[in-house]
Design a protein around this motif. Sequence first.
Motif, PDB file in Angstrom:
ATOM      1  N   GLY A  89       0.722  -1.245  -0.050  1.00  0.00           N
ATOM      2  CA  GLY A  89       0.082  -0.073  -0.236  1.00  0.00           C
ATOM      3  C   GLY A  89       0.876   1.339  -0.033  1.00  0.00           C
ATOM      4  O   GLY A  89       1.944   1.264   0.255  1.00  0.00           O
ATOM      5  N   ASN A  90       0.286   2.219  -0.474  1.00  0.00           N
ATOM      6  CA  ASN A  90       0.925   3.541  -0.606  1.00  0.00           C
ATOM      7  C   ASN A  90       0.122   4.618   0.205  1.00  0.00           C
ATOM      8  O   ASN A  90      -1.132   4.684  -0.213  1.00  0.00           O
ATOM      9  CB  ASN A  90       1.573   4.101  -1.807  1.00  0.00           C
ATOM     10  CG  ASN A  90       2.664   3.383  -2.441  1.00  0.00           C
ATOM     11  OD1 ASN A  90       3.609   3.452  -2.042  1.00  0.00           O
ATOM     12  ND2 ASN A  90       2.173   2.675  -3.753  1.00  0.00           N
ATOM     13  N   GLY A  91       0.763   5.569   0.902  1.00  0.00           N
ATOM     14  CA  GLY A  91      -0.257   6.806   1.497  1.00  0.00           C
ATOM     15  C   GLY A  91      -0.644   6.311   2.939  1.00  0.00           C
ATOM     16  O   GLY A  91       0.172   5.727   3.590  1.00  0.00           O
ATOM     17  N   ASP A  92      -1.864   6.609   3.125  1.00  0.00           N
ATOM     18  CA  ASP A  92      -2.401   6.658   4.581  1.00  0.00           C
ATOM     19  C   ASP A  92      -2.475   5.227   4.704  1.00  0.00           C
ATOM     20  O   ASP A  92      -3.176   4.373   4.338  1.00  0.00           O
ATOM     21  CB  ASP A  92      -3.741   7.478   4.553  1.00  0.00           C
ATOM     22  CG  ASP A  92      -4.397   7.258   5.998  1.00  0.00           C
ATOM     23  OD1 ASP A  92      -3.720   7.892   6.844  1.00  0.00           O
ATOM     24  OD2 ASP A  92      -5.586   6.829   6.052  1.00  0.00           O
ATOM     25  N   LEU A  97      -5.516  -0.026   4.919  1.00  0.00           N
ATOM     26  CA  LEU A  97      -6.091  -1.176   5.664  1.00  0.00           C
ATOM     27  C   LEU A  97      -7.565  -1.427   5.460  1.00  0.00           C
ATOM     28  O   LEU A  97      -8.027  -2.499   5.313  1.00  0.00           O
ATOM     29  CB  LEU A  97      -5.451  -1.174   7.005  1.00  0.00           C
ATOM     30  CG  LEU A  97      -4.234  -1.389   7.272  1.00  0.00           C
ATOM     31  CD1 LEU A  97      -3.974  -0.943   9.002  1.00  0.00           C
ATOM     32  CD2 LEU A  97      -3.764  -2.555   7.170  1.00  0.00           C
ATOM     33  N   LEU A  98      -8.205  -0.075   5.528  1.00  0.00           N
ATOM     34  CA  LEU A  98      -9.808  -0.110   5.332  1.00  0.00           C
ATOM     35  C   LEU A  98      -9.839  -0.736   4.078  1.00  0.00           C
ATOM     36  O   LEU A  98     -10.783  -1.596   3.906  1.00  0.00           O
ATOM     37  CB  LEU A  98     -10.252   1.020   5.423  1.00  0.00           C
ATOM     38  CG  LEU A  98     -11.826   1.238   5.636  1.00  0.00           C
ATOM     39  CD1 LEU A  98     -12.122   0.614   6.639  1.00  0.00           C
ATOM     40  CD2 LEU A  98     -12.105   2.703   5.652  1.00  0.00           C
ATOM     41  N   ASP A  99      -9.181  -0.336   2.893  1.00  0.00           N
ATOM     42  CA  ASP A  99      -9.433  -0.789   1.635  1.00  0.00           C
ATOM     43  C   ASP A  99      -9.349  -2.366   1.315  1.00  0.00           C
ATOM     44  O   ASP A  99     -10.312  -3.157   0.894  1.00  0.00           O
ATOM     45  CB  ASP A  99      -8.424  -0.079   0.548  1.00  0.00           C
ATOM     46  CG  ASP A  99      -8.990  -0.367  -0.961  1.00  0.00           C
ATOM     47  OD1 ASP A  99     -10.074  -0.536  -1.261  1.00  0.00           O
ATOM     48  OD2 ASP A  99      -8.057  -0.455  -1.792  1.00  0.00           O
ATOM     49  N   VAL A 100      -8.348  -2.745   1.846  1.00  0.00           N
ATOM     50  CA  VAL A 100      -7.856  -4.314   1.733  1.00  0.00           C
ATOM     51  C   VAL A 100      -8.849  -5.171   2.531  1.00  0.00           C
ATOM     52  O   VAL A 100      -9.364  -6.225   2.047  1.00  0.00           O
ATOM     53  CB  VAL A 100      -6.461  -4.451   2.042  1.00  0.00           C
ATOM     54  CG1 VAL A 100      -6.467  -5.886   2.215  1.00  0.00           C
ATOM     55  CG2 VAL A 100      -5.498  -3.849   1.061  1.00  0.00           C
ATOM     56  N   THR A 101      -9.111  -4.813   3.921  1.00  0.00           N
ATOM     57  CA  THR A 101     -10.160  -5.425   4.514  1.00  0.00           C
ATOM     58  C   THR A 101     -11.471  -5.620   4.007  1.00  0.00           C
ATOM     59  O   THR A 101     -11.994  -6.670   4.265  1.00  0.00           O
ATOM     60  CB  THR A 101     -10.063  -5.053   6.013  1.00  0.00           C
ATOM     61  OG1 THR A 101     -10.510  -3.827   6.020  1.00  0.00           O
ATOM     62  CG2 THR A 101      -8.843  -5.084   6.873  1.00  0.00           C
ATOM     63  N   GLN A 102     -11.942  -4.548   3.414  1.00  0.00           N
ATOM     64  CA  GLN A 102     -13.238  -4.626   2.849  1.00  0.00           C
ATOM     65  C   GLN A 102     -13.140  -5.218   1.530  1.00  0.00           C
ATOM     66  O   GLN A 102     -14.167  -6.230   1.365  1.00  0.00           O
ATOM     67  CB  GLN A 102     -13.889  -3.248   2.573  1.00  0.00           C
ATOM     68  CG  GLN A 102     -14.223  -2.346   4.064  1.00  0.00           C
ATOM     69  CD  GLN A 102     -14.601  -1.105   3.881  1.00  0.00           C
ATOM     70  OE1 GLN A 102     -14.338  -0.553   2.762  1.00  0.00           O
ATOM     71  NE2 GLN A 102     -14.998  -0.569   4.925  1.00  0.00           N
ATOM     72  N   ILE A 109      -6.861  -9.061  11.853  1.00  0.00           N
ATOM     73  CA  ILE A 109      -5.714  -8.296  11.450  1.00  0.00           C
ATOM     74  C   ILE A 109      -4.504  -8.442  12.633  1.00  0.00           C
ATOM     75  O   ILE A 109      -5.071  -8.138  13.569  1.00  0.00           O
ATOM     76  CB  ILE A 109      -5.579  -6.951  10.729  1.00  0.00           C
ATOM     77  CG1 ILE A 109      -4.387  -6.287  10.391  1.00  0.00           C
ATOM     78  CG2 ILE A 109      -6.226  -5.945  11.999  1.00  0.00           C
ATOM     79  CD1 ILE A 109      -4.702  -4.830   9.547  1.00  0.00           C
ATOM     80  N   ILE A 110      -3.484  -8.795  12.006  1.00  0.00           N
ATOM     81  CA  ILE A 110      -2.252  -8.847  13.139  1.00  0.00           C
ATOM     82  C   ILE A 110      -1.113  -7.816  12.514  1.00  0.00           C
ATOM     83  O   ILE A 110      -0.705  -7.782  11.499  1.00  0.00           O
ATOM     84  CB  ILE A 110      -1.575 -10.301  12.954  1.00  0.00           C
ATOM     85  CG1 ILE A 110      -2.609 -11.309  13.124  1.00  0.00           C
ATOM     86  CG2 ILE A 110      -0.362 -10.234  14.073  1.00  0.00           C
ATOM     87  CD1 ILE A 110      -2.090 -12.873  13.149  1.00  0.00           C
ATOM     88  N   PHE A 111      -0.805  -6.989  13.720  1.00  0.00           N
ATOM     89  CA  PHE A 111       0.306  -5.987  13.465  1.00  0.00           C
ATOM     90  C   PHE A 111       1.025  -5.891  14.662  1.00  0.00           C
ATOM     91  O   PHE A 111       0.496  -5.982  15.844  1.00  0.00           O
ATOM     92  CB  PHE A 111      -0.148  -4.718  12.737  1.00  0.00           C
ATOM     93  CG  PHE A 111      -1.170  -3.946  13.556  1.00  0.00           C
ATOM     94  CD1 PHE A 111      -0.944  -3.000  14.146  1.00  0.00           C
ATOM     95  CD2 PHE A 111      -2.482  -4.171  13.247  1.00  0.00           C
ATOM     96  CE1 PHE A 111      -1.916  -2.089  14.914  1.00  0.00           C
ATOM     97  CE2 PHE A 111      -3.596  -3.634  13.675  1.00  0.00           C
ATOM     98  CZ  PHE A 111      -3.188  -2.717  14.617  1.00  0.00           C
ATOM     99  N   GLY A 112       2.267  -5.319  14.794  1.00  0.00           N
ATOM    100  CA  GLY A 112       3.081  -5.094  15.652  1.00  0.00           C
ATOM    101  C   GLY A 112       2.900  -3.653  15.982  1.00  0.00           C
ATOM    102  O   GLY A 112       2.594  -2.762  15.149  1.00  0.00           O
TER     103      GLY A 112
END
Length: 142
Positions: A89-92, A97-102, A109-112
Amino acid sequence: MMNYRHILVMIDLSPDSYSLIHKASFISNLHNDAKISLIYVNTDYSDAYTGLIDVDIRNIQSYRLQDINNMLKNLKNYIYFPVHKVFIGNGDMTSCLLDVTQKYNIDLIIFGHYQDFWSKIVFSLRQIINSLHIDMLIVPFY
């Protein structure tokens, strides 16, 4: 207990990404081999700096994209299970994340999150948590 079908792992291409991928694999095995996808959100240098700069941003972005692709290849060599999709992804971050999850029906979603002074100032989870209406696993890094 919810049965996850598609897990998204947000990686930063550091060695800590391996532990996130390992957690995703473990959770996937518990949930009937849920699909696992990876996402890396790239900083867009042209949006990050708005003043005068004597550098060709396109060359910097091209080199950075090449580095990202090489790092992703190295990560894929480490992974011993099929990766459904890999996103850059690029940008915000929240918008990506919203775009991909939808679009891809992500349900976990897992993140550190680094536990240091600067991370607390620079990286705010509040916007992500308020925008994404799915389960999240936040893994602290020390």
